[in-house]
Design an enzyme around this catalytic site. Structure first.
Site, mmCIF file in Angstrom:
data_model
loop_
_atom_site.group_PDB
_atom_site.id
_atom_site.type_symbol
_atom_site.label_atom_id
_atom_site.label_comp_id
_atom_site.label_asym_id
_atom_site.label_seq_id
_atom_site.Cartn_x
_atom_site.Cartn_y
_atom_site.Cartn_z
ATOM 1 N N GLY A 37 0.786 -1.227 0.000
ATOM 2 C CA GLY A 37 0.000 0.000 0.000
ATOM 3 C C GLY A 37 0.817 1.276 0.000
ATOM 4 C CG ASP A 62 7.320 0.744 -8.294
ATOM 5 O OD1 ASP A 62 7.989 0.080 -9.106
ATOM 6 O OD2 ASP A 62 6.515 0.236 -7.497
#
Length: 292
Positions: A37, A62
């Site tokens: 998360g 990312d």
């Protein structure tokens, strides 16, 4: 320890309000194991910070970007305004793309006679392990610093990639330190080497000055970033995990590594926690009392 003893301990409030209230913060990293998360936490933090700051930026480092999915809109490599906000932007960056962009800008900034400089830089970035990613990280930090945002929230890659990202300032500082040391010891040898790689316009000293100028500029950025990362009033790292052994173990390792880098980390978010009905009611009451 009994339940009564645990209740008597003065525990901090289970919230990230301390980050929102810390007006001096400029860099907030959110990281942890994959799938716990991180993006959700980053977006929530960015939205809450936007309520008390003038300009907030969320950056995804990312390779598997999720910011576009989280905000249900297309987000690219440039700061993209988030729908419904006038002071919140987001961007998704890729280290490989940044490295290619940096090489293209170098080619545009130099003419054909400076091909030796380009060749030497290409050789340098391929000979030192991790230097290509570190240089692209330097370019990212230059770009972010020039963007005039009050606070930047980094939605980072899973733990291993994040630790590598945070080690780049140290890697690059050591690498550039060695290059500078060679320059001081061997004088014009670097310029002559660049001439051997195919250019230099017959002036090795000029090539060396150009190369050293670029490296010094990068080194200055890295030093500034390193100092900021190790200042708890400017930078903090929010660890995200779930109540599962591997995730908690990795979070423990992450906190230990962050302490080695001198990076502050005093918040841990635990997602996917299920509350019994009675506890859920108490949590709802607590939220109503503390939502302001």
């Amino acid at each position: 320890m009994s339940t009564g003893d645990a209740e008597e301990i003065d525990l901090p409030d289970p919230s990230l309000k301390n980050i929102i209230d810390q007006q001096s913060l400029q860099w907030v990293f959110v990281g942890g194991k994959g799938g716990v998360g991180k993006t959700t936490t980053s977006c929530c933090l960015g939205i809450q910070l936007a309520k008390s700051r003038d300009k907030v930026l969320i950056v995804s480092t990312d390779p598997a970007h999720n910011l576009s999915d989280a905000f249900c809109q297309k987000i690219g490599r440039e700061p993209t305004p988030i729908n419904g906000f006038d002071n919140l932007c987001a961007m998704e960056i890729d280290a490989n793309d940044d490295m290619e962009e940096m090489q293209r800008s170098m080619e545009e900034a130099t003419n054909e006679d400076d091909s030796g400089l380009q060749s030497l830089m290409a050789e340098l970035t391929s000979s030192i392990p991790g230097i290509d990613e570190a240089m692209s990280f330097s370019e990212l930090m230059k770009q972010v610093q020039n963007l005039d945002f009050d606070v930047v929230v980094f939605d980072t890659a899973p733990t291993g990639h994040t630790l590598r990202l945070l080690s780049f300032p140290t890697i690059l500082e050591k690498a550039l330190g060695k290059v500078m040391d060679l320059k001081d010891r061997f004088g014009g040898l670097i310029g002559q080497a660049s001439a051997m790689f195919g250019g230099g316009n017959g002036n090795p000293g000029q090539v060396q000055d150009m190369l050293m100028g670029r490296l010094e500029e990068t080194r200055a950025v890295i030093n500034k970033v390193n100092d900021a990362f190790q200042d708890p009033s400017l930078t903090t790292f929010v660890c995200v995990c779930i109540p599962e052994f591997l995730s908690i173990y990795e979070t423990e390792r992450l906190v230990q590594e962050l302490s080695k880098f001198g990076i502050d980390s005093h918040n841990i978010v635990v997602n996917q926690v299920l509350f019994p009905e009675k506890d859920a009611e108490e949590l709802g009451e607590w939220f109503e009392d503390n939502k302001d």
